[in-house]
Design a protein around this motif. Sequence first.
Motif, short mmCIF file in Angstrom:
data_model
loop_
_atom_site.label_atom_id
_atom_site.label_comp_id
_atom_site.label_asym_id
_atom_site.label_seq_id
_atom_site.Cartn_x
_atom_site.Cartn_y
_atom_site.Cartn_z
N ILE A 158 -4.91 -12.46 10.90
CA ILE A 158 -4.14 -10.97 10.02
C ILE A 158 -2.70 -10.83 9.96
O ILE A 158 -2.08 -10.01 8.75
CB ILE A 158 -4.31 -9.55 12.06
N LEU A 159 -2.13 -11.13 10.80
CA LEU A 159 -0.49 -11.53 9.94
C LEU A 159 -1.04 -12.36 8.55
O LEU A 159 0.58 -12.32 7.91
CB LEU A 159 0.33 -12.61 10.84
N ARG A 160 -1.76 -13.02 8.10
CA ARG A 160 -1.49 -13.45 7.43
C ARG A 160 -2.70 -13.01 5.52
O ARG A 160 -2.78 -13.34 4.84
CB ARG A 160 -2.48 -15.17 6.92
N ALA A 161 -3.16 -12.21 6.05
CA ALA A 161 -3.52 -11.20 5.21
C ALA A 161 -2.84 -10.40 4.16
O ALA A 161 -2.09 -10.28 4.73
CB ALA A 161 -4.12 -10.50 6.00
N ARG A 162 -3.76 -10.73 2.69
CA ARG A 162 -2.96 -10.09 1.56
C ARG A 162 -3.81 -8.97 1.73
O ARG A 162 -4.64 -8.88 1.26
CB ARG A 162 -2.99 -11.64 0.38
N VAL A 163 -3.18 -7.83 1.78
CA VAL A 163 -3.13 -6.86 1.65
C VAL A 163 -2.61 -5.63 0.46
O VAL A 163 -3.06 -4.84 0.30
CB VAL A 163 -4.27 -5.37 2.86
N TYR A 164 -1.47 -6.10 0.52
CA TYR A 164 -0.12 -5.28 0.20
C TYR A 164 -0.45 -5.19 -1.37
O TYR A 164 0.72 -4.83 -2.09
CB TYR A 164 0.52 -5.32 1.06
N ASP A 165 -1.35 -6.05 -2.38
CA ASP A 165 -0.54 -6.67 -3.11
C ASP A 165 -1.89 -4.88 -4.13
O ASP A 165 -0.95 -4.45 -5.68
CB ASP A 165 -1.71 -7.41 -4.04
N VAL A 166 -2.50 -4.70 -2.96
CA VAL A 166 -3.37 -3.42 -3.82
C VAL A 166 -2.87 -2.06 -2.43
O VAL A 166 -3.13 -0.86 -3.10
CB VAL A 166 -4.60 -2.99 -3.80
N ALA A 167 -2.76 -2.40 -1.58
CA ALA A 167 -3.24 -1.31 -0.68
C ALA A 167 -0.97 -1.28 -0.37
O ALA A 167 -0.56 -1.61 -0.99
CB ALA A 167 -4.26 -2.06 0.29
N ARG A 168 -1.13 -0.07 0.15
CA ARG A 168 -0.30 0.43 0.70
C ARG A 168 0.20 0.65 2.55
O ARG A 168 -0.32 0.72 2.95
CB ARG A 168 0.01 1.78 -0.03
N GLU A 169 1.03 0.62 3.02
CA GLU A 169 1.27 0.29 4.02
C GLU A 169 2.05 2.08 3.97
O GLU A 169 2.70 2.94 3.58
CB GLU A 169 2.78 -0.33 5.11
N THR A 170 0.48 2.94 4.73
CA THR A 170 0.48 3.89 5.27
C THR A 170 1.71 4.69 6.10
O THR A 170 1.59 3.63 7.52
CB THR A 170 -0.67 4.67 4.98
N PRO A 171 2.10 6.28 6.33
CA PRO A 171 2.60 6.41 7.46
C PRO A 171 1.83 6.75 8.51
O PRO A 171 1.12 6.96 8.65
CB PRO A 171 3.25 7.71 6.79
N LEU A 172 2.52 6.82 9.38
CA LEU A 172 2.19 7.30 10.47
C LEU A 172 2.85 8.14 10.86
O LEU A 172 3.73 9.21 11.65
CB LEU A 172 2.89 6.20 11.64
N ASP A 173 2.68 9.78 11.15
CA ASP A 173 2.48 11.00 11.16
C ASP A 173 2.45 12.12 12.02
O ASP A 173 1.68 11.67 12.37
CB ASP A 173 1.88 12.05 9.73
#
Length: 506
Positions: A9-24
Amino acid sequence: MPQRYIEKILRARVYDVARETPLDRANRLSARLDNHVFLKREDLQPVFSFKLRGAYNKMVNLPDTVKRQGVVAASAGNHAQGVALAAQELKIQALIVMPKTTPPIKVQSVKSFGAKIILAGDSYDTAYSHAQTIAQEKGLTFIHPFDDAEVIAGQGTIGMELMRQHPSPPEAVFVPVGGGGLIAGVGAYIKYVYPHVKIVGVEPEDAPSLYTALAANRRVKLKQVGIFADGVAVKQVGKETYRIAKQVVDEVILVNTDEICAAIKDIFDDTRTTAEPAGALSIAGLKRYVKREGLIGKNLIAINSGANINFDRLRHVAERAEFGERREALFAVQIPEQPGSFLRFCKLIGKRSITEFNYRYSDPNRAQIFVGIELSNGDEERQALFQRFIDKGYSIVDMTDNETAKLHIRYMVGGHAQGLEGEKLIRFEFPERPGALLYFLNNLGTDWNISLFHYRNHGAAYGRVLMGIQLSKADRNTLLRRLKKLNYPFWDETDNPAYKLFAGAS
């Protein structure tokens, strides 16, 4: 939980396409529930779903030789879009197998990312089998929607974000569950960092794949699943996701369609966005949990997993949301067929609004009415009103939780049939595609008379139909055999009180 998943999980590459979504913070819902409710907004991803995270992490970690061969996936929507966008970013050829029942808007969305599409079968299971066959024949890598370590790790980045975004450990995190990839990844991370935080899965009552597996202490394949929350309509939880879930999930809560619709409305009221049914599952489970536990002042997080909902489903959602909030009651009430009886009936209702009133003359002495009444105090008020009618001598049946009454009878006009014998009432679902009804009727045969038929489009991949057939006792087993051969989910509603009171034989 194995150290390797935390590392993944710590090494996962997701932010090339995904965004860190807000916690509202959901202010309106927090005030209503007297707790601090937060929404993790995965509906704000580029494909309006969390699925992009797992798909990209899996594909970016493939060897270059495998990438050159291409990938294949099976999905009716969210996973398909995630794989297609990931393939576009990584310049990988992607083939997506989708059921023929997939709405055109989802097909076009996948095509817009450059993926090739094959439409096969009427269900995900058929599309899945076809995709596996293609993978073997063409040497393509199959991208599983949930039962894969890299996919699980990609989804687990949501848990990592949650713990960074929330200033202190929450009481509980509520997670929608289908195949289990999301809850396995999120649960693995959160339990490792804060073991005391409760991880609560939420499933529809008619698609309890993880709930059933945990109760049986083994994976169970359900015979059929409900199709309203199509994003989690999975017959069997994944092998790896189940292994993880056994270690990190505290419990699974089941909710009904009305509660899901009410949760969609809750999310809209707070965010002015529309969640898909699977995305709103977490809020429905959170509300049930708060009521059961009597929680006050706790920090609670619900993952809104997606917003891929067809516009024409909103009518059905709006109709059912009031039932989910217990703000409307449906009663079948018998009143005298005489002047002034309706006025006396309305006086008992008082100043409450009548949301609908259905009646057709059929008897010179008594009238059966189907009435909807607006409530302000939920089940307590409904039960008190029901008892008031009883005390005044009315014959009454509560239809508020009667699925056939809500799906069909309330929209049917005509009343009791005269001289009708041997009618059997069947409620069933068939795939929404050209020729589906004709296929059904051809395979049903012409040995009996269809005496009642009601269909109403709900914007889903499957149509819901109520049908009456005149049968002799000897024919009933033959009918059941043919229905089973069709392999459409069906329910015998012949003894349903809504049918007997409003549409059965006189």
